[in-house]
Enzyme design. Structure first.
Site, PDB file in Angstrom:
ATOM      1  CD  GLU A   1      -3.174  -0.951   2.109  1.00 51.13           C
ATOM      2  OE1 GLU A   1      -4.219  -1.573   1.893  1.00 51.13           O
ATOM      3  OE2 GLU A   1      -3.017  -0.226   3.125  1.00 51.13           O
TER       4      GLU A   1
ATOM      5  CD  GLU B   1      -4.428  -5.448   3.209  1.00 51.24           C
ATOM      6  OE1 GLU B   1      -5.242  -4.609   3.669  1.00 51.24           O
ATOM      7  OE2 GLU B   1      -3.193  -5.381   3.386  1.00 51.24           O
TER       8      GLU B   1
END
Length: 418
Positions: A205, A311
């Site tokens: 991320e 995710e």
């Protein structure tokens, strides 16, 4: 004679292409990834284990950096070691395999490998990484090593190790150089075990929403990571480890044509899909959440790299304690700055024993809508396996309370997306 020679040539060219064919430790093109993240184990997250943070008695301890910085060193070390020994054990791997899953993604911080001057992190995670690899092997699971935090922080989130207002990883070449060295170390550790560790994710991320200041160095880092992971031996010999790149919060179209075949082999893209981190999303009806999951199918199918949703969660509120950071409230109940009240968090987070039957039924429907949709890509890994007190986020709690089936293909609502 001519005919025979032609066959020989064809045979040779087929032989050469077979030699150069990339062969990963899992058939990503033909089998679906079905997996779960081992969140909050080797990288602390306040919302996954709030007790670890509450027990410090210090509100300034909000991440693993401040845990090492402000807490008594001996106490902090023993709390961490106890946590590493108990949060995820061999039994968890047995249960993950029993639930019909084939992958685990394991977040780990750079500080497990190397801590620089003035960095307060406490080390000792690596033996647990090795345990995890051994347990994965024992239960036939594939393990993704995910570098979840890098020097300077790639996003400023608490789950990068260091909660700061603006990421600094990308603005300092030393940070990037240190990260490259750690990726080389990870690649070298697992190059010989592609059937257990088929994937390395070189950064989690990164904050691409800050634009070119992040995306330009990140793109170079992705090229460098390819070289570091594909060539771990210091020779021209190639590994069969897959490189899993996060999309940096950019639309998949941004990465179209990036590190594709034939010049690059064994590259996959990771996208994370949540519906709880904005005012607009927490205001959506349950049906709108399902519709939004189903609507991802068109963008997830047909991407030019292997693609997985690394995710995602059945949660539809940000009610879990500390989800937005220790000391921050929730958008859903209006206790987060700049949010307006949607409803009470009571019965929507915490123990599943407080969840209504209709809520648990919805969690099952939403879980299934996401699994069906995300399998339009090469598969998925839910966040997360286990939480202290946020059962709506927990794969284990879902199994125990019936909103996640013990086989991920055992769907009650196979037509939920139409």
């Amino acid at each position: 004679m001519y005919h025979h020679a032609f066959l020989t040539l064809v045979g040779l060219s087929l032989f050469h292409s077979a030699l150069s064919q990339f062969s990963p430790g899992f058939p990503y093109g033909s089998q679906k990834v079905r997996g779960v993240n081992l969140g909050g184990w080797l990288v602390l997250e306040p919302w996954i284990t709030p007790s670890i943070f509450d027990n410090t008695g210090n509100p300034n301890i909000v991440d693993e950096w401040t845990f090492g910085q402000y807490y008594d060193r001996a106490t902090a070390t023993s709390v961490l070691q106890n946590h590493w020994n108990t949060w995820i054990t061999q039994n968890d791997f047995a249960n993950i395999a029993a639930a019909g899953l084939n992958h685990v993604r394991l977040p780990i911080g750079y500080w497990a490998f190397e801590v620089g001057p003035g960095e307060p992190y406490i080390q000792g995670q690596l033996p647990y990484l090795q345990n995890a690899v051994q347990w994965a092997s024992q239960y036939g699971l594939k393990l993704i090593v995910d570098l979840h935090g890098v020097p300077g922080s790639q996003n400023g989130y608490d789950n990068s190790g260091h909660r700061i207002s603006y990421p600094t990883w990308q603005s300092n070449q030393t940070n990037i150089d240190r990260t490259d060295a750690i990726i080389k170390q990870i690649a070298s550790m697992f190059a010989g075990q592609p059937n257990v560790v088929p994937i390395i994710a070189p950064i989690n991320e990164p904050a691409g929403y800050y634009g070119s200041s992040v995306l330009t160095p990140l793109t170079q880092y992705y090229y460098d990571s390819y070289g570091n992971i594909r060539y771990p031996y210091g020779t021209s010999t190639q590994s069969s480890t897959v490189i899993l790149l996060h999309d940096a919060f950019q639309p998949l179209s941004y990465w179209s044509g990036f590190e594709t075949t034939p010049n690059f082999q064994g590259v996959a893209m990771d996208t994370h899909i949540y519906q709880v981190f904005s005012n607009a999303e927490v205001q959506m009806s349950w049906q709108s959440h399902i519709n939004a999951a189903c609507a991802t199918q068109s963008t997830l199918s047909g991407f030019d790299l292997w693609l997985m949703v690394g995710e995602w969660s059945p949660a539809v509120t940000d009610c879990a304690t500390y989800l937005n950071g220790r000391g921050n409230g929730a958008r859903y109940d209006g206790s987060f700055p700049g949010s307006t009240y949607v409803g009470s968090c009571t019965g929507l987070t915490g123990s599943a024993s407080t969840f209504s039957l209709s809520y648990k039924t919805f969690l099952r429907q939403f879980w299934e809508a996401q699994v069906i949709s995300y399998e339009k890509s090469n598969g998925w890994l839910m966040w997360t396996w286990k939480t202290e007190s946020a059962d709506e986020w927990s794969y284990l709690a879902g199994l125990q309370n019936g909103w996640i089936p013990w086989s991920p293909t055992d769907l009650q609502y196979p037509t939920i997306c139409g």
